[in-house]
Design an enzyme around this catalytic site. Sequence first.
Site, PDB file in Angstrom:
ATOM      1  CE  LYS A   1      43.845 -38.155  33.974  1.00 32.06           C
ATOM      2  NZ  LYS A   1      43.412 -39.175  33.028  1.00 32.06           N
TER       3      LYS A   1
ATOM      4  CE1 TYR B   1      48.818 -40.332  32.742  1.00 31.02           C
ATOM      5  CE2 TYR B   1      48.494 -38.353  31.104  1.00 31.02           C
ATOM      6  CZ  TYR B   1      47.949 -39.244  31.846  1.00 31.02           C
ATOM      7  OH  TYR B   1      46.951 -38.715  32.719  1.00 31.02           O
TER       8      TYR B   1
ATOM      9  CG  ASN C   1      39.828 -40.904  33.649  1.00 33.84           C
ATOM     10  OD1 ASN C   1      40.935 -40.522  33.391  1.00 33.84           O
ATOM     11  ND2 ASN C   1      40.424 -42.376  33.489  1.00 33.84           N
TER      12      ASN C   1
ATOM     13  CG  HIS D   1      46.813 -38.437  37.030  1.00 33.07           C
ATOM     14  ND1 HIS D   1      47.414 -39.485  36.889  1.00 33.07           N
ATOM     15  CD2 HIS D   1      47.943 -38.225  38.380  1.00 33.07           C
ATOM     16  CE1 HIS D   1      48.860 -40.059  37.583  1.00 33.07           C
ATOM     17  NE2 HIS D   1      48.979 -38.578  38.145  1.00 33.07           N
TER      18      HIS D   1
ATOM     19  CD  GLU E   1      52.534 -39.212  38.717  1.00 32.00           C
ATOM     20  OE1 GLU E   1      52.478 -40.762  38.417  1.00 32.00           O
ATOM     21  OE2 GLU E   1      51.967 -39.629  39.370  1.00 32.00           O
TER      22      GLU E   1
HETATM   23  P1  IDP Z   1      45.092 -44.217  35.654  1.00 35.03           P
HETATM   24  O1  IDP Z   1      44.741 -43.125  35.642  1.00 35.03           O
HETATM   25  O2  IDP Z   1      43.647 -44.878  36.851  1.00 35.03           O
HETATM   26  O3  IDP Z   1      45.559 -44.423  36.711  1.00 35.03           O
HETATM   27  P2  IDP Z   1      46.395 -45.734  33.796  1.00 35.03           P
HETATM   28  O4  IDP Z   1      45.993 -47.113  33.773  1.00 35.03           O
HETATM   29  O5  IDP Z   1      47.307 -45.133  34.575  1.00 35.03           O
HETATM   30  O6  IDP Z   1      44.828 -44.892  34.716  1.00 35.03           O
HETATM   31  O7  IDP Z   1      45.607 -44.709  32.514  1.00 35.03           O
HETATM   32  C1  IDP Z   1      46.145 -43.488  32.416  1.00 35.03           C
HETATM   33  C2  IDP Z   1      45.089 -42.856  31.626  1.00 35.03           C
HETATM   34  O8  IDP Z   1      45.281 -43.084  30.286  1.00 35.03           O
HETATM   35  C3  IDP Z   1      43.254 -43.505  32.276  1.00 35.03           C
HETATM   36  O9  IDP Z   1      43.648 -42.242  33.419  1.00 35.03           O
HETATM   37  C4  IDP Z   1      42.685 -42.180  31.046  1.00 35.03           C
HETATM   38  O10 IDP Z   1      42.871 -41.142  30.801  1.00 35.03           O
HETATM   39  C5  IDP Z   1      43.595 -43.139  29.756  1.00 35.03           C
HETATM   40  N1  IDP Z   1      43.606 -44.098  29.193  1.00 35.03           N
HETATM   41  C6  IDP Z   1      43.468 -45.936  30.611  1.00 35.03           C
HETATM   42  N2  IDP Z   1      43.469 -45.949  29.548  1.00 35.03           N
HETATM   43  C7  IDP Z   1      42.815 -45.580  28.397  1.00 35.03           C
HETATM   44  C8  IDP Z   1      42.314 -47.355  27.204  1.00 35.03           C
HETATM   45  O11 IDP Z   1      41.878 -48.433  27.482  1.00 35.03           O
HETATM   46  N3  IDP Z   1      41.451 -46.298  26.460  1.00 35.03           N
HETATM   47  C9  IDP Z   1      42.028 -45.007  26.085  1.00 35.03           C
HETATM   48  N4  IDP Z   1      42.445 -44.156  27.350  1.00 35.03           N
HETATM   49  C10 IDP Z   1      42.786 -44.746  28.167  1.00 35.03           C
HETATM   50 MG    MG Z   2      48.360 -44.758  36.339  1.00 33.82          MG
END
Ligand code: IDP
Ligand code: MG
Length: 141
Positions: free
Chosen positions: A12, A52, A115, A118, A129
């Site tokens: 990312k 997404y 974070n 992905h 994907e």
């Molecule tokens: P993952 O990447 O661990 O699978 P997901 O729940 O699928 O997590 O969320 C996709 C992406 O959305 C996350 O990696 C992060 O970048 C973002 N994200 C998830 N939850 C939040 C939140 O509560 N606030 C802001 N961004 C979030």
């Molecule tokens: Mg996810």
Amino acid sequence: MKPIERSLVLIKPDAMERGLAGTIIGRLQSQGLKLIAVKMLHMDRELAGRHYAVHKEKPFFAGLVSYITSAPIVAAVFSGDDAIARIRQIMGPTDPAKAEAGTIRGDFGIDIEHNSVHGSDAPETAAQEIRLFFGEGEIFP
Ligand code: IDP
Ligand code: MG
């Protein structure tokens, strides 16, 4: 024996900006995961919305799309035994504050949005994907 799986990995923008693409790919390769496709691209809002789509009703969706389209990223496909779960373990949980040291998000993630990486979460989503980012001719199994 665990199934051989493919997973889509995205490096990312927060990780790209700090020059971490090689480090992250190297961590996955050093765990025995095979790099079978890789490219650099700047995601547009349409691709971000498709990637997404499952989150489009979430309060963080608009911010997530802005973030993921803010800079070029690296997309890759890794394969290996149980690759989907193993990559998610190596990445650590979504929120870097909850991720252990030694995981990618624990070591490099900034906050729950930024974070660093992905990884696909199931075989069906991985296949969808991967199709969004790569043609069959761009994958070298
Ligand atoms: P993952 O990447 O661990 O699978 P997901 O729940 O699928 O997590 O969320 C996709 C992406 O959305 C996350 O990696 C992060 O970048 C973002 N994200 C998830 N939850 C939040 C939140 O509560 N606030 C802001 N961004 C979030
Ligand atoms: Mg996810």
